[in-house]
Design a protein around this motif. Structure first.
Motif, PDB file in Angstrom:
ATOM      1  N   GLU A  14       2.813   4.126  -8.998  1.00 43.71           N
ATOM      2  CA  GLU A  14       3.049   3.140 -10.047  1.00 43.71           C
ATOM      3  C   GLU A  14       1.770   2.479 -10.552  1.00 43.71           C
ATOM      4  O   GLU A  14       1.660   2.156 -11.735  1.00 43.71           O
ATOM      5  CB  GLU A  14       4.011   2.067  -9.530  1.00 43.71           C
ATOM      6  CG  GLU A  14       5.408   2.592  -9.234  1.00 43.71           C
ATOM      7  CD  GLU A  14       6.300   1.534  -8.620  1.00 43.71           C
ATOM      8  OE1 GLU A  14       5.762   0.663  -7.893  1.00 43.71           O
ATOM      9  OE2 GLU A  14       7.510   1.576  -8.856  1.00 43.71           O
ATOM     10  N   ARG A 359       2.787  -2.025 -12.787  1.00 45.55           N
ATOM     11  CA  ARG A 359       4.026  -1.744 -12.047  1.00 45.55           C
ATOM     12  C   ARG A 359       5.240  -2.298 -12.784  1.00 45.55           C
ATOM     13  O   ARG A 359       6.302  -1.670 -12.852  1.00 45.55           O
ATOM     14  CB  ARG A 359       3.944  -2.358 -10.652  1.00 45.55           C
ATOM     15  CG  ARG A 359       3.284  -1.463  -9.612  1.00 45.55           C
ATOM     16  CD  ARG A 359       3.315  -2.112  -8.252  1.00 45.55           C
ATOM     17  NE  ARG A 359       2.957  -1.180  -7.202  1.00 45.55           N
ATOM     18  CZ  ARG A 359       2.810  -1.513  -5.932  1.00 45.55           C
ATOM     19  NH1 ARG A 359       2.980  -2.769  -5.566  1.00 45.55           N
ATOM     20  NH2 ARG A 359       2.491  -0.607  -5.036  1.00 45.55           N
ATOM     21  N   LYS A 363       8.488  -0.151 -14.246  1.00 44.18           N
ATOM     22  CA  LYS A 363       9.887  -0.456 -13.915  1.00 44.18           C
ATOM     23  C   LYS A 363      10.712  -0.707 -15.191  1.00 44.18           C
ATOM     24  O   LYS A 363      11.869  -0.285 -15.289  1.00 44.18           O
ATOM     25  CB  LYS A 363       9.954  -1.683 -13.002  1.00 44.18           C
ATOM     26  CG  LYS A 363       9.496  -1.393 -11.564  1.00 44.18           C
ATOM     27  CD  LYS A 363       9.576  -2.640 -10.701  1.00 44.18           C
ATOM     28  CE  LYS A 363       9.369  -2.319  -9.227  1.00 44.18           C
ATOM     29  NZ  LYS A 363       8.075  -1.724  -8.935  1.00 44.18           N
ATOM     30  N   GLU A 366      11.372   2.615 -16.905  1.00 47.34           N
ATOM     31  CA  GLU A 366      12.343   3.423 -16.148  1.00 47.34           C
ATOM     32  C   GLU A 366      13.788   3.008 -16.457  1.00 47.34           C
ATOM     33  O   GLU A 366      14.697   3.830 -16.379  1.00 47.34           O
ATOM     34  CB  GLU A 366      12.080   3.302 -14.651  1.00 47.34           C
ATOM     35  CG  GLU A 366      10.853   4.098 -14.179  1.00 47.34           C
ATOM     36  CD  GLU A 366      10.553   3.889 -12.707  1.00 47.34           C
ATOM     37  OE1 GLU A 366      11.128   2.943 -12.116  1.00 47.34           O
ATOM     38  OE2 GLU A 366       9.746   4.660 -12.161  1.00 47.34           O
TER      39      GLU A 366
END
Length: 367
Positions: A14, A359, A363, A366
């Motif tokens: 990540e 990171r 997220k 995603e």
């Protein structure tokens, strides 16, 4: 002496997205040369001349890439080192992620189950740090091995260069051998605030905890039973069960079957070795590192270490402090302090100093 090495090579890629990903985490990346971070970690393992195994503990979905990189490195080494790697390197895929205590005990019991030797001194390495020179690293590892054989859980303490808030700290205590190499650890400190980190730096006796360790197998097993019994107890099926079976992947030995490990991972707590042993044992020590160490945990760090660039395919016009890492032509005009990464069909545009947000961005994408 170090007999066996465990290299921890999980991770989900990540922090260096989009060049890294869950299926190609940062240990598989390279700065500018031909060796990836993981391959340089293997070279460090070879530098301490272990008599036993070099174990790479990883995830099943990246096992093939691990084997590919080990085989590639072996083909470019001296005959002696290449043969050592092909004969004694084993890639072990965990059933699932359970943090570093489980990963390390998996490596420990694998060796105990497959080796005729009774005594083992382990060195635990990460797969994604930049360390050098190798000669100083190997020398410090020998100091660590001596302390481990004297019944210590040994950490490697890094001289801090700035009041970093992303690392845990070690406060060093008494010099164990009166040689300014190995010290007792007074205590461990969590990742501090900036204000506290500045106090540590000014104190002069606080060191970064590198996440690398040395210990004997018997010591770790006994201390785990005393300090974190739940982890020790969960490994009873492995300890009391059959030896694992191996197969080959790209000429590299891999764990093929170990039902007892599958059973263990259903119950083992997810806890870091720092919490299960290092901060609880009364026998913690540290080697004050003489080598240089960098945790490549952000694009800022990667850009500072990289000596190459995308100059052939990129243009930076009237800019300053920019870094481009791209598969495609990129033009920057009149901007400053940007990091631009174009890899794997994805784009990151980031202002320097904002690496901790990557990171969060991954997220969000995603979802």
């Amino acid at each position: 002496m170090i007999t066996d090495v465990i290299i921890m090579a999980g991770g989900f890629g990540e922090r260096l997205w989009p060049a890294s990903s869950a299926l190609f985490p940062k240990q598989f990346m390279a700065l500018d040369g031909e060796n990836s971070f993981m391959q340089t970690s293997i070279l460090r393992a070879l530098s301490v001349r272990p008599s036993g195994k070099i174990l790479i503990v990883t995830r099943k979905d990246i096992e093939d890439e691990c084997c590919k990189q080990v085989n590639d490195l072996a083909s470019r080494l001296s005959k002696e080192d290449g043969e050592k790697l092909l004969s004694d390197c084993v890639v072990i895929s965990e059933p699932c992620g359970r943090h570093t205590s489980a990963a390390i005990l998996t490596g420990l019991y694998f060796v105990k189950k497959t080796s005729a030797e009774k005594k083992h001194t382990f060195l635990v390495l990460t797969s994604d740090h930049v360390i050098g020179p190798t000669e100083l690293f190997a020398s410090d590892c020998q100091s660590a091995a001596k302390a481990a054989e004297d019944g210590k859980f040994v950490c490697f303490a890094i001289p801090p260069t700035e009041p970093a808030t992303g690392f845990g700290y070690i406060k060093a205590g008494k010099d164990l051998y009166s040689d300014e190499k190995v010290f007792e650890i007074d205590n461990f400190k969590e990742k501090p605030s900036l204000e506290i980190a500045k106090i540590y730096i000014s104190d002069g006796n606080y060191w970064w905890n590198s996440g690398m360790f040395a210990f004997t197998a018997d010591f770790l097993e006994n201390e785990m039973e005393k300090c974190t019994h739940s982890v020790y107890e969960a490994f009873a099926p492995v300890k009391n069960g059959n030896a694992p079976t191996l197969s080959k992947d790209d000429s590299i030995s891999v764990l093929s079957s170990w039902p007892e490990l599958e059973e263990t991972y259903k119950n083992v707590p997810e806890i870091a070795i720092d919490k299960s042993i290092a901060e609880k044992t009364k026998s913690a020590a540290c080697v004050k590192a003489h080598f240089n160490w960098t945790d490549v945990g952000s694009w800022e760090t990667f850009s500072e270490l990289s000596t190459g660039s995308a100059k052939e395919t990129s243009a930076d016009i009237d800019g300053k402090g920019n870094f481009i890492y791209s598969d495609l032509p990129v033009a920057l005009c009149g901007v400053e302090n940007l990091i631009v990464v174009v890899k794997n069909g994805k784009v990151l545009v980031m202002k320097r100093g904002c690496g901790q947000l990557v990171r969060e961005a991954v997220k969000k994408l995603e979802k």
